[in-house]
Design a protein around this motif. Structure first.
Motif, mmCIF file in Angstrom:
data_model
loop_
_atom_site.group_PDB
_atom_site.id
_atom_site.type_symbol
_atom_site.label_atom_id
_atom_site.label_comp_id
_atom_site.label_asym_id
_atom_site.label_seq_id
_atom_site.Cartn_x
_atom_site.Cartn_y
_atom_site.Cartn_z
ATOM 1 N N GLN A 63 34.169 -86.543 63.846
ATOM 2 C CA GLN A 63 33.071 -87.356 63.364
ATOM 3 C C GLN A 63 33.553 -88.527 62.509
ATOM 4 O OE1 GLN A 63 32.538 -83.992 63.939
ATOM 5 N NE2 GLN A 63 31.192 -84.660 65.558
ATOM 6 N N SER A 64 34.812 -88.501 62.091
ATOM 7 C CA SER A 64 35.333 -89.586 61.249
ATOM 8 C C SER A 64 35.846 -90.772 62.059
ATOM 9 C CB SER A 64 36.452 -89.056 60.345
ATOM 10 O OG SER A 64 37.590 -88.716 61.113
ATOM 11 N N PHE A 65 35.964 -90.624 63.359
ATOM 12 C CA PHE A 65 36.479 -91.714 64.182
ATOM 13 C C PHE A 65 35.382 -92.715 64.516
ATOM 14 C CE2 PHE A 65 39.467 -88.242 65.173
ATOM 15 C CZ PHE A 65 40.593 -88.829 64.627
ATOM 16 N N ASN A 66 35.799 -93.930 64.824
ATOM 17 C CA ASN A 66 34.904 -95.016 65.161
ATOM 18 C C ASN A 66 34.262 -94.770 66.525
ATOM 19 O OD1 ASN A 66 33.985 -97.681 66.055
ATOM 20 N ND2 ASN A 66 35.057 -98.407 64.233
ATOM 21 N N GLU A 67 33.081 -95.348 66.714
ATOM 22 C CA GLU A 67 32.387 -95.238 68.010
ATOM 23 C C GLU A 67 33.244 -95.702 69.176
ATOM 24 O OE1 GLU A 67 28.080 -96.164 68.915
ATOM 25 O OE2 GLU A 67 28.231 -96.831 66.837
ATOM 26 N N SER A 68 34.105 -96.667 68.925
ATOM 27 C CA SER A 68 34.935 -97.223 70.005
ATOM 28 C C SER A 68 35.873 -96.181 70.607
ATOM 29 C CB SER A 68 35.734 -98.426 69.506
ATOM 30 O OG SER A 68 36.624 -98.037 68.484
ATOM 31 N N SER A 69 36.135 -95.108 69.893
ATOM 32 C CA SER A 69 36.975 -94.032 70.419
ATOM 33 C C SER A 69 36.299 -93.266 71.546
ATOM 34 C CB SER A 69 37.329 -93.035 69.303
ATOM 35 O OG SER A 69 38.091 -93.652 68.311
ATOM 36 N N PHE A 70 34.976 -93.460 71.689
ATOM 37 C CA PHE A 70 34.183 -92.694 72.654
ATOM 38 C C PHE A 70 33.481 -93.573 73.691
ATOM 39 C CE2 PHE A 70 34.332 -90.435 68.607
ATOM 40 C CZ PHE A 70 34.792 -89.190 68.989
ATOM 41 N N PHE A 71 33.599 -94.906 73.592
ATOM 42 C CA PHE A 71 32.912 -95.828 74.511
ATOM 43 C C PHE A 71 33.215 -95.522 75.973
ATOM 44 C CE2 PHE A 71 32.589 -99.650 71.405
ATOM 45 C CZ PHE A 71 31.389 -99.167 70.938
ATOM 46 N N GLY A 72 32.290 -95.913 76.855
ATOM 47 C CA GLY A 72 32.522 -95.814 78.291
ATOM 48 C C GLY A 72 32.356 -94.408 78.836
ATOM 49 N N ASN A 73 31.654 -93.554 78.109
ATOM 50 C CA ASN A 73 31.379 -92.185 78.536
ATOM 51 C C ASN A 73 29.889 -91.929 78.365
ATOM 52 O OD1 ASN A 73 34.144 -91.005 79.005
ATOM 53 N ND2 ASN A 73 34.402 -91.706 76.906
ATOM 54 N N LYS A 74 29.440 -90.751 78.741
ATOM 55 C CA LYS A 74 28.048 -90.352 78.521
ATOM 56 C C LYS A 74 28.040 -89.233 77.489
ATOM 57 C CE LYS A 74 26.552 -91.820 83.050
ATOM 58 N NZ LYS A 74 26.133 -91.449 84.391
ATOM 59 N N LEU A 75 28.568 -89.549 76.319
ATOM 60 C CA LEU A 75 28.660 -88.578 75.224
ATOM 61 C C LEU A 75 27.535 -88.813 74.231
ATOM 62 C CD1 LEU A 75 32.518 -88.782 74.702
ATOM 63 C CD2 LEU A 75 31.256 -86.857 75.662
ATOM 64 N N CYS A 76 27.247 -87.801 73.438
ATOM 65 C CA CYS A 76 26.212 -87.929 72.422
ATOM 66 C C CYS A 76 26.634 -87.180 71.170
ATOM 67 C CB CYS A 76 24.883 -87.379 72.945
ATOM 68 S SG CYS A 76 24.926 -85.616 73.355
ATOM 69 N N GLY A 77 25.950 -87.474 70.087
ATOM 70 C CA GLY A 77 26.226 -86.828 68.805
ATOM 71 C C GLY A 77 27.069 -87.719 67.908
ATOM 72 N N VAL A 78 27.171 -87.288 66.659
ATOM 73 C CA VAL A 78 27.910 -88.049 65.653
ATOM 74 C C VAL A 78 29.359 -88.175 66.086
ATOM 75 C CG1 VAL A 78 28.577 -88.036 63.219
ATOM 76 C CG2 VAL A 78 26.341 -87.154 63.892
ATOM 77 N N PRO A 79 29.956 -89.352 65.994
ATOM 78 C CA PRO A 79 29.576 -90.576 65.292
ATOM 79 C C PRO A 79 28.799 -91.573 66.137
ATOM 80 C CG PRO A 79 31.806 -90.831 66.055
ATOM 81 C CD PRO A 79 31.345 -89.450 66.491
ATOM 82 N N LEU A 80 28.379 -91.222 67.329
ATOM 83 C CA LEU A 80 27.667 -92.152 68.200
ATOM 84 C C LEU A 80 26.210 -92.282 67.775
ATOM 85 C CD1 LEU A 80 29.047 -90.984 71.666
ATOM 86 C CD2 LEU A 80 29.881 -92.833 70.221
ATOM 87 N N THR A 81 25.602 -93.384 68.125
ATOM 88 C CA THR A 81 24.178 -93.568 67.837
ATOM 89 C C THR A 81 23.320 -92.810 68.852
ATOM 90 O OG1 THR A 81 24.203 -95.599 69.129
ATOM 91 C CG2 THR A 81 24.497 -95.819 66.757
#
Length: 188
Positions: free
Chosen positions: A108-126
């Motif tokens: 949860q401490s990582f930036n949103e950019s670490s998860f971009f380009g996927n269909k993920l959900c939950g913190v830290p994503l909006t």
């Protein structure tokens, strides 16, 4: 030596850094990599890897950097990722990963950019988990923007028919009673 294959079974426990990025590697991530217990950095980004992230990734207790970005990985992020407590760099962006990001203070401490380009959900994503299915429905041709006009029309029609099917007989019955009383009083 060219044409010879060597087996390194005794020094693999000493491998701390492994960078195989940008090598056009294909296939799935070998589960044998998870046996590298002393590994601190694993970078296999910018390849053509498919399949899932191995479920026992959490066995790599000393892992500080993990990068599998820009591959074709699918499935969910393994729950064992939440047990990696030394992670300071993490990137799974631009894959085909789905589902909820496992809960841990590290992920949860990582930036949103670490998860971009996927269909993920939950913190830290909006993207809040549960909204993914709603957005998927809208993308598949639901142009009502969340309002179901068919449901609203059905409710109104049901209310209208139900209301008047009760009110009209009551009013007609009352009118007949009044008319019969009036006739009685007039002596007709």
């Amino acid at each position: 030596m060219k044409g010879q294959e060597y087996t390194y079974s005794t020094i693999l426990d000493l491998v701390m850094f492994l960078d195989l990025s940008g090598n056009k590697l294909s296939g799935s991530i070998p589960v044998e990599l998870m046996a590298l217990q002393a590994l601190q950095s694993l970078n296999i980004s910018k390849n053509q890897l498919t399949g899932v992230i191995p479920k026992n990734i959490g066995d790599m207790k000393f892992l500080e950097s993990f990068d599998v970005s820009s591959n074709h990985l699918s499935g969910e992020l393994p729950m064992s990722l939440s047990s990696l407590t030394f992670l300071s760099s993490f990137n799974v962006s631009f894959n085909n990963l789905t589902g909820r990001i496992p809960s841990s203070t590290q992920l949860q401490s990582f930036n949103e950019s670490s998860f971009f380009g996927n269909k993920l959900c939950g913190v830290p994503l909006t993207q809040i988990c549960g909204e993914i299915e709603h957005h998927k429905d809208q993308q598949e041709g639901d142009t009502s923007h969340g309002v179901d006009f068919g449901l609203i029309i059905s409710i109104l029609l049901g209310f209208f028919v139900g209301f008047w099917s009760i009110v009209i007989p009551l009013n007609v019955g009352t009118i007949w009673i009044l008319l019969s009383k009036l006739r009685y009083m007039l002596g007709c």
